[in-house]
Design a protein around this motif. Structure first.
Motif, PDB file in Angstrom:
ATOM      1  N   TYR A  13       1.745  -9.210   7.370  1.00 25.21           N
ATOM      2  CA  TYR A  13       2.037  -9.175   8.816  1.00 25.21           C
ATOM      3  C   TYR A  13       1.108 -10.090   9.600  1.00 25.21           C
ATOM      4  CZ  TYR A  13      -1.842  -5.761   9.613  1.00 25.21           C
ATOM      5  OH  TYR A  13      -3.050  -5.114   9.695  1.00 25.21           O
ATOM      6  N   ASP A  14       1.542 -10.400  10.808  1.00 23.47           N
ATOM      7  CA  ASP A  14       0.783 -11.247  11.718  1.00 23.47           C
ATOM      8  C   ASP A  14      -0.062 -10.344  12.617  1.00 23.47           C
ATOM      9  OD1 ASP A  14      -0.204 -12.912  13.680  1.00 23.47           O
ATOM     10  OD2 ASP A  14       1.658 -14.028  13.952  1.00 23.47           O
ATOM     11  N   PRO A  15      -1.371 -10.297  12.407  1.00 24.29           N
ATOM     12  CA  PRO A  15      -2.203  -9.372  13.188  1.00 24.29           C
ATOM     13  C   PRO A  15      -2.202  -9.660  14.687  1.00 24.29           C
ATOM     14  CG  PRO A  15      -3.566 -10.873  11.899  1.00 24.29           C
ATOM     15  CD  PRO A  15      -2.156 -11.093  11.463  1.00 24.29           C
ATOM     16  N   ASP A  16      -1.847 -10.889  15.072  1.00 25.07           N
ATOM     17  CA  ASP A  16      -1.794 -11.228  16.494  1.00 25.07           C
ATOM     18  C   ASP A  16      -0.558 -10.660  17.174  1.00 25.07           C
ATOM     19  OD1 ASP A  16      -4.157 -12.665  16.298  1.00 25.07           O
ATOM     20  OD2 ASP A  16      -3.118 -14.554  15.836  1.00 25.07           O
ATOM     21  N   GLN A  17       0.441 -10.276  16.353  1.00 25.90           N
ATOM     22  CA  GLN A  17       1.705  -9.793  16.916  1.00 25.90           C
ATOM     23  C   GLN A  17       1.915  -8.294  16.682  1.00 25.90           C
ATOM     24  OE1 GLN A  17       3.691 -11.846  18.702  1.00 25.90           O
ATOM     25  NE2 GLN A  17       2.162 -13.463  18.351  1.00 25.90           N
ATOM     26  N   VAL A  18       0.998  -7.662  15.978  1.00 25.66           N
ATOM     27  CA  VAL A  18       1.152  -6.248  15.627  1.00 25.66           C
ATOM     28  C   VAL A  18      -0.009  -5.446  16.211  1.00 25.66           C
ATOM     29  CG1 VAL A  18       1.245  -4.608  13.705  1.00 25.66           C
ATOM     30  CG2 VAL A  18       2.423  -6.801  13.525  1.00 25.66           C
ATOM     31  N   ASP A  19       0.297  -4.342  16.862  1.00 24.91           N
ATOM     32  CA  ASP A  19      -0.715  -3.548  17.569  1.00 24.91           C
ATOM     33  C   ASP A  19      -1.405  -2.508  16.681  1.00 24.91           C
ATOM     34  OD1 ASP A  19      -0.171  -4.902  19.937  1.00 24.91           O
ATOM     35  OD2 ASP A  19       1.405  -3.491  20.509  1.00 24.91           O
ATOM     36  N   ILE A  20      -0.880  -2.268  15.501  1.00 28.90           N
ATOM     37  CA  ILE A  20      -1.468  -1.263  14.619  1.00 28.90           C
ATOM     38  C   ILE A  20      -2.019  -1.934  13.359  1.00 28.90           C
ATOM     39  CG2 ILE A  20       0.104   0.545  15.426  1.00 28.90           C
ATOM     40  CD1 ILE A  20       1.627   0.203  12.731  1.00 28.90           C
ATOM     41  N   GLU A  21      -2.902  -1.221  12.676  1.00 31.55           N
ATOM     42  CA  GLU A  21      -3.359  -1.702  11.365  1.00 31.55           C
ATOM     43  C   GLU A  21      -2.444  -1.094  10.314  1.00 31.55           C
ATOM     44  OE1 GLU A  21      -7.249  -1.766   8.380  1.00 31.55           O
ATOM     45  OE2 GLU A  21      -7.302  -0.605  10.238  1.00 31.55           O
ATOM     46  N   ILE A  22      -1.757  -1.950   9.583  1.00 31.47           N
ATOM     47  CA  ILE A  22      -0.831  -1.467   8.556  1.00 31.47           C
ATOM     48  C   ILE A  22      -1.587  -1.297   7.255  1.00 31.47           C
ATOM     49  CG2 ILE A  22       1.267  -1.986   7.247  1.00 31.47           C
ATOM     50  CD1 ILE A  22       2.260  -3.583   9.650  1.00 31.47           C
ATOM     51  N   LYS A  23      -1.557  -0.082   6.720  1.00 32.99           N
ATOM     52  CA  LYS A  23      -2.267   0.212   5.479  1.00 32.99           C
ATOM     53  C   LYS A  23      -1.330   0.547   4.324  1.00 32.99           C
ATOM     54  CE  LYS A  23      -6.400   2.018   7.794  1.00 32.99           C
ATOM     55  NZ  LYS A  23      -7.303   3.200   7.925  1.00 32.99           N
ATOM     56  N   GLY A  24      -0.105   0.947   4.654  1.00 38.40           N
ATOM     57  CA  GLY A  24       0.811   1.340   3.601  1.00 38.40           C
ATOM     58  C   GLY A  24       2.247   1.323   4.069  1.00 38.40           C
ATOM     59  N   TYR A  25       3.139   1.751   3.183  1.00 35.43           N
ATOM     60  CA  TYR A  25       4.564   1.759   3.487  1.00 35.43           C
ATOM     61  C   TYR A  25       4.884   2.654   4.681  1.00 35.43           C
ATOM     62  CZ  TYR A  25       4.611   0.087  -1.368  1.00 35.43           C
ATOM     63  OH  TYR A  25       4.373  -0.608  -2.527  1.00 35.43           O
ATOM     64  N   LYS A  26       4.195   3.784   4.782  1.00 30.37           N
ATOM     65  CA  LYS A  26       4.521   4.749   5.842  1.00 30.37           C
ATOM     66  C   LYS A  26       4.377   4.140   7.228  1.00 30.37           C
ATOM     67  CE  LYS A  26      -0.104   6.879   6.149  1.00 30.37           C
ATOM     68  NZ  LYS A  26      -0.748   5.861   5.285  1.00 30.37           N
ATOM     69  N   ASP A  27       3.503   3.128   7.349  1.00 32.16           N
ATOM     70  CA  ASP A  27       3.281   2.508   8.657  1.00 32.16           C
ATOM     71  C   ASP A  27       4.476   1.680   9.125  1.00 32.16           C
ATOM     72  OD1 ASP A  27       0.646   3.513   8.978  1.00 32.16           O
ATOM     73  OD2 ASP A  27      -0.076   1.999   7.564  1.00 32.16           O
ATOM     74  N   GLY A  83      12.704   2.591  -3.481  1.00 29.37           N
ATOM     75  CA  GLY A  83      11.481   2.955  -4.184  1.00 29.37           C
ATOM     76  C   GLY A  83      10.270   3.050  -3.282  1.00 29.37           C
ATOM     77  N   ILE A  84      10.077   2.066  -2.408  1.00 21.65           N
ATOM     78  CA  ILE A  84       8.905   2.122  -1.533  1.00 21.65           C
ATOM     79  C   ILE A  84       9.050   3.240  -0.497  1.00 21.65           C
ATOM     80  CG2 ILE A  84       8.385  -0.317  -1.893  1.00 21.65           C
ATOM     81  CD1 ILE A  84       9.406  -0.853   0.967  1.00 21.65           C
ATOM     82  N   MET A 138       6.946   8.860   0.662  1.00 19.65           N
ATOM     83  CA  MET A 138       7.205  10.300   0.694  1.00 19.65           C
ATOM     84  C   MET A 138       6.433  11.053  -0.386  1.00 19.65           C
ATOM     85  SD  MET A 138      11.337   9.838   1.084  1.00 19.65           S
ATOM     86  CE  MET A 138      11.728  11.580   0.842  1.00 19.65           C
ATOM     87  N   GLY A 139       5.616  10.313  -1.166  1.00 20.37           N
ATOM     88  CA  GLY A 139       4.867  10.932  -2.241  1.00 20.37           C
ATOM     89  C   GLY A 139       5.676  11.141  -3.504  1.00 20.37           C
ATOM     90  N   GLU A 140       6.812  10.450  -3.622  1.00 14.77           N
ATOM     91  CA  GLU A 140       7.687  10.571  -4.792  1.00 14.77           C
ATOM     92  C   GLU A 140       7.603   9.315  -5.656  1.00 14.77           C
ATOM     93  OE1 GLU A 140       9.084  13.356  -5.329  1.00 14.77           O
ATOM     94  OE2 GLU A 140       9.188  14.337  -3.377  1.00 14.77           O
ATOM     95  N   SER A 141       8.178   9.394  -6.857  1.00 10.94           N
ATOM     96  CA  SER A 141       8.226   8.255  -7.759  1.00 10.94           C
ATOM     97  C   SER A 141       9.296   7.257  -7.325  1.00 10.94           C
ATOM     98  CB  SER A 141       8.536   8.736  -9.181  1.00 10.94           C
ATOM     99  OG  SER A 141       8.898   7.657 -10.018  1.00 10.94           O
ATOM    100  N   LYS A 158      17.347  12.687   0.476  1.00 13.82           N
ATOM    101  CA  LYS A 158      16.311  12.724   1.501  1.00 13.82           C
ATOM    102  C   LYS A 158      15.719  11.329   1.714  1.00 13.82           C
ATOM    103  CE  LYS A 158      15.031  17.566   0.692  1.00 13.82           C
ATOM    104  NZ  LYS A 158      13.959  18.492   0.238  1.00 13.82           N
ATOM    105  N   THR A 159      15.659  10.565   0.622  1.00 15.34           N
ATOM    106  CA  THR A 159      15.221   9.167   0.723  1.00 15.34           C
ATOM    107  C   THR A 159      16.155   8.397   1.650  1.00 15.34           C
ATOM    108  OG1 THR A 159      14.398   9.251  -1.553  1.00 15.34           O
ATOM    109  CG2 THR A 159      14.701   7.069  -0.576  1.00 15.34           C
TER     110      THR A 159
END
Length: 344
Positions: free
Chosen positions: A140-154, A175-176, A181-184, A195-196
């Motif tokens: 991601y482009d940190p200049d265009q994104v207001d949050i820190e992305i750490k994982g898929y959930k973000d 899969g991601i 969701m904590g699943e395989s 649910k996915t």
């Protein structure tokens, strides 16, 4: 006297065929490669033609599923070399579309890193020669994104509305979502997969586009501020904009291998084996890796490739996409169809 002259002429012809026979035969030979666009540098293909006299015909597909369908229709014929993703390789083998390797004709196969061998799709390494490997990552482009992305959930964060570019592999995106969701990535329970699908629909408002080829372009031209990219696309994106931020998702990594194989009824299996062995030469393997931007699977080439294209130790913690039951796969495909429709 005439018999003696005739004998001399025959000897001359035989000698000529010894010295020129392979090249002459090669002039009529063709090697048909079936894979995605741009998987081999043109320089490598040209050098193989010069070295062997075998003309390379390049045919490309858009998805692994398209490849499998066309190869099935051809009953394992039409193509001499196929390069595809790991999860589809097992299906191709099971359907009798892949022939066993003649390892005696592959002098350079010992150059393959054992990390990429003995996989579930080919546990005895009888059919597949690893060609490249990768870990799809968030960039991601940190200049265009207001949050820190750490994982898929973000990726579900409301601030990312209409700003994410995704690759188009239905199993990977399902899969991601499951990892978030904590699943395989290879969940078989249809109720969990449903649910996915519901979770994916919640992501739709944030998705700007879904495409498999050159997905990084949307990130580079500003159409998207976040992208989920294949390894080669991550490499290309960082070449053009080194200030982009790369995320190794905290929920876990999806790890994949590209494999070369010879179809069961390949028109010219000898030329195919020759090409495989050529690609396994360290200098050739390095040219391919540096050009396509995937991790090298050839340990003998490591000192010749970009250091960033030798997989980090953490890939051993990754999860491969594997074949699932028909019922599970149908639900994954249903999720994907509904998700794409919601993104339009």
């Amino acid at each position: 006297m005439k018999k003696r002259i005739l004998a001399v002429l025959l000897c001359t012809l035989i000698a000529g065929s010894v010295f020129t026979g392979f090249k002459s035969a090669g002039e009529d030979k063709e090697l048909v490669i079936f894979t995605w666009e741009g998987m081999f540098p043109q320089e490598v293909l040209d050098d193989f033609e010069k070295e062997t006299g075998v003309k390379v015909i390049y045919s490309n597909f858009d998805t692994d599923e398209t490849m499998l369908e066309k190869l099935s229709m051809a009953k394992g014929g039409d193509y001499d070399i196929v390069v595809a993703d790991d999860y589809i390789l097992e299906t191709a083998i099971q359907e009798g579309l892949v022939q066993k390797l003649d390892k005696e004709s592959l002098e350079n196969i010992g150059n393959i890193d054992p990390l990429y061998q003995g996989q579930t799709y080919d546990p005895q390494d009888e059919y597949i020669v690893p060609y490249g490997a990768g870990i799809p990552l968030i960039v991601y482009d940190p200049d265009q994104v207001d949050i820190e992305i750490k994982g898929y959930k973000d990726l579900w964060d409301p601030s990312l509305k209409d700003s994410i570019a995704l690759t188009a592999n239905y199993r990977v995106i399902n899969g991601i979502t499951q990892l978030s969701m904590g699943e395989s990535m290879n969940e078989e329970d249809v109720d969990v997969i449903k649910k996915t699908g519901e979770k994916l629909l919640e992501l739709a408002p944030n998705v700007r586009l879904i495409q498999d080829d050159n997905t990084q372009t949307a990130l580079l031209n500003g159409e998207a501020s976040v992208a989920f990219l294949y390894t080669s696309q991550v490499t290309e994106a960082l070449k053009e904009n080194p200030d982009l931020k790369v995320v190794y998702p905290e929920e876990g990594l999806g790890f994949g291998i590209l494999g070369m194989f010879i179809p069961s009824n390949a028109p010219d299996k000898d030329a195919a084996a020759s090409f495989m062995d050529y690609i396994c030469q360290p200098d050739v393997a390095a040219k391919c890796t540096n050009a396509i931007g995937y991790y090298s699977t050839n340990k003998a080439a490591y000192d010749q490739v970009d250091p960033n294209l030798v997989a980090p130790d953490s890939v051993t913690k990754g999860e491969f996409i594997e074949n699932v039951s028909r019922e599970a796969d149908e639900q994954y495909q249903k999720n994907w169809t509904e998700f794409k429709a919601a993104c339009d």
